[in-house]
Design a protein around this motif. Structure first.
Motif, PDB file in Angstrom:
ATOM      1  N   UNK A 247       0.806  -1.210   0.000  1.00 50.47           N
ATOM      2  CA  UNK A 247       0.000   0.000   0.000  1.00 50.47           C
ATOM      3  C   UNK A 247       0.847   1.271   0.000  1.00 50.47           C
ATOM      4  N   UNK A 248       1.977   1.231   0.671  1.00 52.09           N
ATOM      5  CA  UNK A 248       2.814   2.421   0.786  1.00 52.09           C
ATOM      6  C   UNK A 248       4.267   2.043   0.504  1.00 52.09           C
ATOM      7  N   UNK A 249       5.024   2.917  -0.171  1.00 54.41           N
ATOM      8  CA  UNK A 249       6.447   2.630  -0.406  1.00 54.41           C
ATOM      9  C   UNK A 249       7.238   2.740   0.886  1.00 54.41           C
ATOM     10  N   UNK A 250       8.346   1.998   0.978  1.00 56.00           N
ATOM     11  CA  UNK A 250       9.159   2.049   2.190  1.00 56.00           C
ATOM     12  C   UNK A 250       9.801   3.423   2.366  1.00 56.00           C
ATOM     13  N   UNK A 251      10.138   4.071   1.256  1.00 54.66           N
ATOM     14  CA  UNK A 251      10.655   5.432   1.321  1.00 54.66           C
ATOM     15  C   UNK A 251       9.464   6.380   1.222  1.00 54.66           C
ATOM     16  N   UNK A 252       9.012   6.904   2.368  1.00 56.82           N
ATOM     17  CA  UNK A 252       7.825   7.745   2.396  1.00 56.82           C
ATOM     18  C   UNK A 252       8.124   9.181   1.996  1.00 56.82           C
ATOM     19  N   UNK A 253       7.097   9.869   1.547  1.00 53.54           N
ATOM     20  CA  UNK A 253       7.203  11.279   1.176  1.00 53.54           C
ATOM     21  C   UNK A 253       6.258  12.102   2.037  1.00 53.54           C
ATOM     22  N   UNK A 254       6.679  13.317   2.358  1.00 51.67           N
ATOM     23  CA  UNK A 254       5.833  14.228   3.112  1.00 51.67           C
ATOM     24  C   UNK A 254       6.070  15.641   2.603  1.00 51.67           C
ATOM     25  N   UNK A 255       4.998  16.395   2.463  1.00 48.95           N
ATOM     26  CA  UNK A 255       5.122  17.753   1.950  1.00 48.95           C
ATOM     27  C   UNK A 255       5.752  18.667   2.998  1.00 48.95           C
ATOM     28  N   UNK A 256       6.536  19.605   2.509  1.00 48.55           N
ATOM     29  CA  UNK A 256       7.228  20.542   3.397  1.00 48.55           C
ATOM     30  C   UNK A 256       6.240  21.301   4.277  1.00 48.55           C
ATOM     31  N   UNK A 257       5.074  21.645   3.714  1.00 42.04           N
ATOM     32  CA  UNK A 257       4.088  22.420   4.464  1.00 42.04           C
ATOM     33  C   UNK A 257       3.510  21.643   5.643  1.00 42.04           C
ATOM     34  N   UNK A 258       3.636  20.319   5.638  1.00 38.74           N
ATOM     35  CA  UNK A 258       3.071  19.494   6.713  1.00 38.74           C
ATOM     36  C   UNK A 258       4.046  19.289   7.871  1.00 38.74           C
ATOM     37  N   UNK A 259       5.244  19.844   7.768  1.00 36.00           N
ATOM     38  CA  UNK A 259       6.271  19.622   8.775  1.00 36.00           C
ATOM     39  C   UNK A 259       6.326  20.763   9.800  1.00 36.00           C
ATOM     40  N   UNK A 260       7.147  20.566  10.826  1.00 32.99           N
ATOM     41  CA  UNK A 260       7.279  21.541  11.899  1.00 32.99           C
ATOM     42  C   UNK A 260       7.973  22.826  11.420  1.00 32.99           C
ATOM     43  N   UNK A 261       7.692  23.959  12.071  1.00 32.11           N
ATOM     44  CA  UNK A 261       8.264  25.249  11.657  1.00 32.11           C
ATOM     45  C   UNK A 261       9.788  25.247  11.598  1.00 32.11           C
ATOM     46  N   UNK A 262      10.444  24.562  12.549  1.00 30.03           N
ATOM     47  CA  UNK A 262      11.908  24.572  12.559  1.00 30.03           C
ATOM     48  C   UNK A 262      12.492  23.874  11.334  1.00 30.03           C
ATOM     49  N   UNK A 263      11.753  22.893  10.772  1.00 30.10           N
ATOM     50  CA  UNK A 263      12.220  22.226   9.563  1.00 30.10           C
ATOM     51  C   UNK A 263      11.935  23.095   8.336  1.00 30.10           C
ATOM     52  N   UNK A 264      10.802  23.791   8.356  1.00 27.13           N
ATOM     53  CA  UNK A 264      10.458  24.677   7.247  1.00 27.13           C
ATOM     54  C   UNK A 264      11.531  25.731   7.021  1.00 27.13           C
TER      55      UNK A 264
END
Length: 278
Positions: A247-264
């Motif tokens: 169902x999901x690839x082992x290497x996951x993707x996440x959008x930058x906007x969904x991450x914490x402010x310090x990572x942005x």
């Protein structure tokens, strides 16, 4: 020794996974490395808990649990099943927390034992309830022995995966850019990784448990398989079908906007990546 030689071959070849591989030896080296070495810690995974061993070990345990003989036997089968899948989850999950030095071993063992015991009890509870109150009507037998076990096994498989990997969304996991550079630790990425793994486990084992019973019912009605050995073969083959689904690839993707402010603030990449685990 073979795995270490394989890793050395890959390092000397200078190839990456994105490049076409023409050499059969290099292809086999990649397959062996991917199936036996943890991507976060670079540690060799014990042979019984590598992805190729997951089907041969877990499928017979699922089938044994589906026989629905007695409550004690069902509890034992599911306890062994959840013990194995929990060990697999621990060794194939995201390794960030261990790599960052959190002392999680005792906590994870405690969580694991609690989750395994709880899941096995829930799996055997319908039979205990039926025997305790001597419920023998055809409808009760159908619900408790045919309908309930599959969703319960799927739900408990998701539960144990989420509990065992809970430190990942408590402490966060590493997220990387397209070049593999770590840009920070993200609890949101950890939560996403755990949710995806738990959902895939629920679908995988719920379907694997339920599909053989359905197919065997129709085979028996059509009289295609008349001997116990033939029926067992049908059950085994039917159980293997959902295992091929991912169902999901082992290497996951996440959008930058969904991450914490310090990572942005530390990257301009629109999409970041993480090891979801298996």
């Amino acid at each position: 020794d073979e795995i270490r030689r394989t890793r050395l071959l890959l390092q000397n070849s200078g190839k990456t996974l994105s490049e076409p591989i023409q050499n059969d030896q290099t292809k086999q080296a990649f397959l062996l490395s991917l199936s036996s070495v943890h991507p976060d810690t670079d540690k060799i995974i014990p042979v019984l808990f590598r992805p190729p061993a997951f089907l041969p070990i877990s499928l017979p345990l699922v089938i044994a649990s589906s026989l629905q003989l007695q409550a004690k036997q069902t509890f034992f089968c599911q306890f062994v099943f959840h013990t194995y899948t929990t060990g697999f989850t621990l060794l194939n999950g995201n390794g960030t927390a261990k790599a960052e030095g959190y002392s999680l071993q005792e906590k994870q063992i405690f969580y694991s034992l609690g989750a395994i015991s709880y899941a096995a009890c829930i799996g055997a509870l319908p039979l205990v309830f039926m025997n305790r109150y001597t419920l023998k009507s055809p409808l009760t037998q159908l619900v408790i022995k045919k309908l309930l076990p599959a969703p319960l096994l799927g739900l408990m498989s998701a539960f144990t995966a989420a509990v065992v990997r809970s430190p990942e969304f408590e402490n966060g996991i590493e997220v990387m850019d397209r070049n593999g550079k770590v840009v920070g630790l993200s609890q949101k990425a950890g939560e996403k990784a755990v949710k995806e793994t738990a959902l895939s486990r629920a679908v995988l084992f719920g379907t694997t448990f339920f599909l053989p019973a359905v197919l065997m019912y129709f085979f028996e009605r059509a009289k295609f398989a008349k001997t116990p050995h033939a029926l067992a073969s049908v059950r085994m083959l039917a159980g293997m079908l959902p295992v091929s689904l991912s169902m999901f690839p082992q290497c996951g993707e996440i959008k930058r906007a969904d991450l914490e402010p310090e990572i942005l603030s530390s990257t301009e990449e629109t999409e970041l990546f993480y090891n979801r685990g298996i």
